[in-house]
Scaffold this motif. Structure first.
Motif, PDB file in Angstrom:
ATOM      1  N   UNK A  47      10.038  45.348 -16.418  1.00 26.81           N
ATOM      2  CA  UNK A  47      10.842  44.181 -16.011  1.00 26.81           C
ATOM      3  C   UNK A  47      10.033  43.228 -15.133  1.00 26.81           C
ATOM      4  N   UNK A  48       9.313  43.774 -14.155  1.00 27.10           N
ATOM      5  CA  UNK A  48       8.520  42.925 -13.259  1.00 27.10           C
ATOM      6  C   UNK A  48       7.376  42.275 -14.025  1.00 27.10           C
ATOM      7  N   UNK A  49       6.745  43.025 -14.936  1.00 25.63           N
ATOM      8  CA  UNK A  49       5.646  42.464 -15.720  1.00 25.63           C
ATOM      9  C   UNK A  49       6.126  41.293 -16.574  1.00 25.63           C
ATOM     10  N   UNK A  50       7.334  41.397 -17.132  1.00 22.06           N
ATOM     11  CA  UNK A  50       7.873  40.290 -17.929  1.00 22.06           C
ATOM     12  C   UNK A  50       8.172  39.065 -17.063  1.00 22.06           C
ATOM     13  N   UNK A  51       8.728  39.297 -15.873  1.00 21.23           N
ATOM     14  CA  UNK A  51       8.997  38.173 -14.964  1.00 21.23           C
ATOM     15  C   UNK A  51       7.700  37.466 -14.599  1.00 21.23           C
ATOM     16  N   UNK A  52       6.675  38.231 -14.285  1.00 16.78           N
ATOM     17  CA  UNK A  52       5.375  37.645 -13.952  1.00 16.78           C
ATOM     18  C   UNK A  52       4.807  36.879 -15.147  1.00 16.78           C
ATOM     19  N   UNK A  64       0.414  36.531 -21.942  1.00 14.41           N
ATOM     20  CA  UNK A  64       0.327  37.513 -23.018  1.00 14.41           C
ATOM     21  C   UNK A  64      -0.048  38.900 -22.484  1.00 14.41           C
ATOM     22  N   UNK A  65      -0.933  38.948 -21.491  1.00 10.24           N
ATOM     23  CA  UNK A  65      -1.297  40.251 -20.926  1.00 10.24           C
ATOM     24  C   UNK A  65      -0.124  40.877 -20.182  1.00 10.24           C
ATOM     25  N   UNK A  66       0.641  40.055 -19.456  1.00  9.51           N
ATOM     26  CA  UNK A  66       1.813  40.588 -18.758  1.00  9.51           C
ATOM     27  C   UNK A  66       2.869  41.090 -19.721  1.00  9.51           C
ATOM     28  N   UNK A  67       3.133  40.319 -20.778  1.00 13.60           N
ATOM     29  CA  UNK A  67       4.088  40.765 -21.790  1.00 13.60           C
ATOM     30  C   UNK A  67       3.575  42.004 -22.509  1.00 13.60           C
ATOM     31  N   UNK A  68       2.270  42.060 -22.748  1.00 17.03           N
ATOM     32  CA  UNK A  68       1.697  43.253 -23.364  1.00 17.03           C
ATOM     33  C   UNK A  68       1.844  44.488 -22.492  1.00 17.03           C
ATOM     34  N   UNK A  69       1.687  44.319 -21.178  1.00 19.08           N
ATOM     35  CA  UNK A  69       1.897  45.444 -20.255  1.00 19.08           C
ATOM     36  C   UNK A  69       3.342  45.922 -20.307  1.00 19.08           C
TER      37      UNK A  69
END
Length: 304
Positions: free
Chosen positions: A155-160, A184-189
């Motif tokens: 959830x936090x990675x998507x917000x970032x 893209x890297x945050x969504x990938x995480x």
């Protein structure tokens, strides 16, 4: 402006950058930054008499204070004061002065926040690569870090990721590319965490992002193409990474065995069923903690 006056301003901009940059990267740094921001906010807002709060600021503050105030009212109503349960609501109350302060600070703090989110998204991707290649007994090969479990990590990675997306303020091609890479890297995480909530959040976030830019009148044809490519890549990665968890989800939904009832999906269905029954039976005041403790066996979650 003197150097002494610039100090709180520069410190605020640095903290606004460091909070999202460190939330998934370093344990407890974000909390320390928020404490410092709270201190700055309280010191600056002491001068509120000279500059009264606007209507928007009052609504913002009251919306954040209402939740902890209702919890305190419940404590008084029941005559019980379980203060450990007030920990989460109290954080809403502490955030109120920070947000009001940031709305007044005379600095382009949103730029620092966006780049902090970009760095935080890339830090989440680094943690994802590390944990997936070095699985542990608790989370197997799901992406996370040493102090967050996979679901809030996703959830936090998507917000970032979505907070780092560029807009018309990024004129240079290099800046836009860097922010897109961070997104893209945050969504990938988030996808690598194998959280099934990502399946719901990703398409909804893409749709909201598209409509927000369309309303601003700055959605260009090339922008639409890049958003489409990113959506296809993310959808493909979600389908590939989460295929095993999706298969287990379908099996749990279709199975009537006791093992399925005790699974992650089965437990959620029981909790939702019990919550719906409690709400329908007691829609105004609920049951309360004391009543729930001796009445738990009557709830669907305990019936097999």
């Amino acid at each position: 402006m003197t150097q002494l006056e610039k100090l709180p301003l520069n410190l605020t901009r640095f903290l606004v950058f460091l909070v999202p940059a460190s939330v998934l990267a370093v344990k407890s740094v974000m909390q320390l930054c928020l404490v410092l921001l709270l201190g700055l906010a309280l010191v600056k807002l002491v001068k509120v008499r000279a500059q009264p709060l606007t209507v928007e600021e009052r609504l913002l503050a009251w919306s954040l204070v209402l939740y902890p105030a209702s919890v305190l009212l419940g404590f008084v109503w029941l005559g019980q004061f379980p203060w450990p349960e007030f920990d989460a609501p109290s954080r809403f109350m502490l955030v109120a002065p920070i947000l009001v302060f940031l709305t007044r600070v005379e600095a382009p703090s949103f730029i620092e926040y966006r780049w902090g989110c970009a760095l935080g998204a890339m830090a989440a991707a680094a943690w994802a690569l590390w944990t997936v290649n070095l699985p542990n007994a608790a989370h197997f090969n799901r992406a996370t870090n040493g102090f967050t479990n996979p679901i809030p990590f996703a959830c936090i990675a998507l917000i970032l990721a979505f907070s780092a997306l560029p807009d018309q303020s990024q004129k240079r091609l290099g800046e836009r590319v860097a922010l897109w890479i961070a997104m893209l890297t945050g969504a990938g995480a988030a996808v690598a965490s194998e959280s099934r909530a990502v399946l719901l959040v990703l398409p909804l976030a893409c749709v909201l992002y598209f409509f927000s830019y369309r309303q601003k009148g700055i959605m260009q044809r090339t922008h639409v193409v890049w958003v489409g490519i990113a959506a296809v890549v993310l959808a493909g990665s979600v389908a590939f990474v989460l295929k095993d968890r999706l298969r287990v989800t379908i099996q749990d939904l279709s199975s009537q065995s006791s093992a399925a009832a005790d699974s992650s999906i089965g437990t959620r269905f029981q909790i939702w069923s019990a919550s719906a029954r409690v709400f329908l039976d007691h829609p105004w005041l609920g049951l309360g903690v004391a009543t729930c403790r001796w009445n738990l066996k009557e709830w669907p979650i305990h019936k097999r």
